[in-house]
Design a protein around this motif. Structure first.
Motif, PDB file in Angstrom:
ATOM      1  N   LYS A 105      27.438  47.618  28.657  1.00 42.97           N
ATOM      2  CA  LYS A 105      28.168  46.930  29.714  1.00 42.97           C
ATOM      3  C   LYS A 105      27.780  45.456  29.750  1.00 42.97           C
ATOM      4  O   LYS A 105      26.665  45.084  29.405  1.00 42.97           O
ATOM      5  N   SER A 106      28.747  44.643  30.188  1.00 42.25           N
ATOM      6  CA  SER A 106      28.455  43.224  30.398  1.00 42.25           C
ATOM      7  C   SER A 106      27.914  43.030  31.811  1.00 42.25           C
ATOM      8  O   SER A 106      27.847  43.977  32.609  1.00 42.25           O
ATOM      9  N   SER A 107      27.562  41.790  32.118  1.00 43.29           N
ATOM     10  CA  SER A 107      26.997  41.504  33.445  1.00 43.29           C
ATOM     11  C   SER A 107      27.578  40.217  34.021  1.00 43.29           C
ATOM     12  O   SER A 107      26.865  39.413  34.619  1.00 43.29           O
ATOM     13  N   TRP A 108      28.899  40.008  33.812  1.00 45.65           N
ATOM     14  CA  TRP A 108      29.541  38.814  34.350  1.00 45.65           C
ATOM     15  C   TRP A 108      29.568  38.868  35.872  1.00 45.65           C
ATOM     16  O   TRP A 108      29.802  39.912  36.469  1.00 45.65           O
ATOM     17  N   MET A 109      29.356  37.687  36.497  1.00 47.57           N
ATOM     18  CA  MET A 109      29.387  37.582  37.953  1.00 47.57           C
ATOM     19  C   MET A 109      30.180  36.340  38.350  1.00 47.57           C
ATOM     20  O   MET A 109      30.140  35.313  37.667  1.00 47.57           O
ATOM     21  N   PHE A 110      30.912  36.436  39.476  1.00 46.61           N
ATOM     22  CA  PHE A 110      31.694  35.303  39.967  1.00 46.61           C
ATOM     23  C   PHE A 110      30.777  34.267  40.625  1.00 46.61           C
ATOM     24  O   PHE A 110      29.764  34.610  41.240  1.00 46.61           O
ATOM     25  N   THR A 111      31.188  33.015  40.499  1.00 48.09           N
ATOM     26  CA  THR A 111      30.480  31.927  41.192  1.00 48.09           C
ATOM     27  C   THR A 111      31.312  31.395  42.355  1.00 48.09           C
ATOM     28  O   THR A 111      30.989  30.340  42.906  1.00 48.09           O
ATOM     29  N   PHE A 112      32.362  32.109  42.738  1.00 50.27           N
ATOM     30  CA  PHE A 112      33.256  31.647  43.799  1.00 50.27           C
ATOM     31  C   PHE A 112      33.591  32.822  44.713  1.00 50.27           C
ATOM     32  O   PHE A 112      33.430  33.990  44.348  1.00 50.27           O
ATOM     33  N   GLN A 113      34.069  32.480  45.888  1.00 47.86           N
ATOM     34  CA  GLN A 113      34.478  33.497  46.855  1.00 47.86           C
ATOM     35  C   GLN A 113      35.902  33.961  46.553  1.00 47.86           C
ATOM     36  O   GLN A 113      36.729  33.184  46.061  1.00 47.86           O
ATOM     37  N   GLN A 114      36.178  35.222  46.840  1.00 46.72           N
ATOM     38  CA  GLN A 114      37.538  35.727  46.647  1.00 46.72           C
ATOM     39  C   GLN A 114      38.506  34.912  47.507  1.00 46.72           C
ATOM     40  O   GLN A 114      38.325  34.799  48.726  1.00 46.72           O
ATOM     41  N   PRO A 115      39.551  34.311  46.904  1.00 47.25           N
ATOM     42  CA  PRO A 115      40.480  33.467  47.679  1.00 47.25           C
ATOM     43  C   PRO A 115      41.150  34.199  48.834  1.00 47.25           C
ATOM     44  O   PRO A 115      41.439  33.584  49.869  1.00 47.25           O
ATOM     45  N   MET A 116      41.413  35.489  48.691  1.00 48.72           N
ATOM     46  CA  MET A 116      42.124  36.217  49.745  1.00 48.72           C
ATOM     47  C   MET A 116      41.281  36.356  51.009  1.00 48.72           C
ATOM     48  O   MET A 116      41.808  36.696  52.076  1.00 48.72           O
ATOM     49  N   HIS A 117      39.973  36.088  50.914  1.00 52.20           N
ATOM     50  CA  HIS A 117      39.117  36.154  52.093  1.00 52.20           C
ATOM     51  C   HIS A 117      39.264  34.919  52.975  1.00 52.20           C
ATOM     52  O   HIS A 117      38.762  34.907  54.100  1.00 52.20           O
ATOM     53  N   ASN A 118      39.904  33.877  52.447  1.00 55.22           N
ATOM     54  CA  ASN A 118      40.165  32.664  53.227  1.00 55.22           C
ATOM     55  C   ASN A 118      41.680  32.436  53.224  1.00 55.22           C
ATOM     56  O   ASN A 118      42.217  31.699  52.390  1.00 55.22           O
ATOM     57  N   VAL A 119      42.358  33.087  54.156  1.00 54.34           N
ATOM     58  CA  VAL A 119      43.826  33.073  54.172  1.00 54.34           C
ATOM     59  C   VAL A 119      44.361  31.665  54.425  1.00 54.34           C
ATOM     60  O   VAL A 119      45.352  31.238  53.814  1.00 54.34           O
ATOM     61  N   GLY A 120      43.703  30.919  55.294  1.00 53.58           N
ATOM     62  CA  GLY A 120      44.173  29.563  55.602  1.00 53.58           C
ATOM     63  C   GLY A 120      44.142  28.666  54.374  1.00 53.58           C
ATOM     64  O   GLY A 120      45.102  27.923  54.103  1.00 53.58           O
ATOM     65  N   LYS A 121      43.070  28.727  53.628  1.00 52.45           N
ATOM     66  CA  LYS A 121      42.951  27.911  52.416  1.00 52.45           C
ATOM     67  C   LYS A 121      43.950  28.359  51.356  1.00 52.45           C
ATOM     68  O   LYS A 121      44.518  27.532  50.629  1.00 52.45           O
TER      69      LYS A 121
END
Length: 232
Positions: A105-121
Motif C-alpha cells: 500500500k501507498s501512504s499518500w496524504m492530503f495537505t489541504f482541507q476537503q473543499p466541500m467542508h467550506n461551502v462558502g469558499k
C-alpha cells in the motif's frame, strides 16, 4: 302320564326341526355374504392398474457417467508455473474498481482541507473561476485518486479535466472527468478517477489542479495558485 310323555316328545322334535331350519338359514345368509365379498374383491382387482418397472436408458437418458483419469505421461507442472499460479490465486480484486490490488500500500496524504467542508469558499470559487474541486479521495490500497468537480454551466458543451504531475511540473498528464449530474441551478457535477504512482524513492509528492474549457476559454481551480498536493 303316557300322554304327557308323548307331548314332550313332540315338542322336542319340533324344537330340533326349528334349530335345523335356523342353522340352514344362517348358513345360507353367510354363504351369500361370502359370495358377495368375493365378487367385490374381484371387482376391485379388475379396477387396479398393474405396475411396471422402467429404466432411464429406455427413454434415452444415461444411467452411468464415465470419468477419464489422466495418465502419468502428461506433462508435469514446473516450479515456475506453480509459483505463477500461486501468485494469481492470491491476487485480490477490489470490488469498487475491479482492479488487482498492489502488493504494498501507498501512504499518500492530503495537505489541504476537503473543499466541500467550506461551502462558502466553494461557492465563491464557482462564481469567480467557473470551476471548483468539490471532493477528493485517495485509495492507497489500489493507488487511485478520485473525486468530484463542480462547474457553473453557461453552456452544455464543457470539458473538465484534472492536470496532474509527480515531478514538480517538469511534465504533467491530463485526466478527463465525466458528467455525473446536471443540476437545476446551472451547476453540474463531474467525476474523475485515475491511477497515481506508488510513493517510493522516486515519488514523494503529487500535485494537481482542475481545468475546465468553456467557449474555447480555460478556467482553473489551482487552490489559489498553491495547487492541491499529496505528500508521502
Amino acid at each position: 302320564m303316557d300322554e304327557l310323555q308323548l307331548s314332550d316328545g313332540i315338542n322336542n322334535e319340533t324344537s330340533e326341526n326349528s334349530l335345523k331350519n335356523l342353522k340352514k338359514e344362517l348358513l345360507e345368509i353367510l354363504d351369500k355374504e361370502l359370495e358377495q365379498e368375493c365378487k367385490d374383491e374381484r371387482g376391485e382387482k379388475k379396477k387396479r392398474k398393474t405396475k411396471k418397472v422402467s429404466f432411464l436408458d429406455e427413454f434415452g437418458f444415461q444411467i452411468a457417467e464415465v470419468f477419464v483419469i489422466p495418465s502419468s505421461t502428461e506433462p508435469v507442472q514446473s516450479a515456475d508455473d506453480e509459483k505463477h499460479l500461486n501468485e494469481e490465486s492470491s491476487a485480490i480484486l477490489d470490488p469498487f474498481f475491479n482492479t488487482q490490488l498492489p502488493k504494498q500500500k501507498s501512504s499518500w496524504m492530503f495537505t489541504f482541507q476537503q473543499p466541500m467542508h467550506n461551502v462558502g469558499k466553494l461557492k465563491k470559487r464557482l462564481q469567480c473561476q467557473k470551476v471548483a474541486l468539490e471532493s477528493v479521495t485517495v485509495r492507497n490500497d489500489i493507488q487511485r485518486l478520485y473525486g468530484t468537480v463542480k462547474i457553473q454551466r453557461p453552456c452544455t458543451d464543457a470539458q473538465v479535466f484534472i492536470r496532474c504531475t509527480d515531478n514538480n511540473w517538469l511534465n504533467f498528464k491530463d485526466h478527463n472527468a465525466v458528467l455525473l449530474n446536471r443540476g437545476n441551478d446551472m451547476v453540474d457535477t463531474y467525476f474523475f478517477d485515475f491511477k497515481i504512482p506508488p510513493n517510493d524513492i522516486n515519488y514523494k509528492q503529487i500535485q494537481f489542479c482542475v481545468g475546465c474549457k468553456l467557449f474555447d476559454q480555460l478556467f482553473w481551480d489551482d487552490n489559489d495558485q498553491r495547487y492541491y498536493k499529496l505528500l508521502a
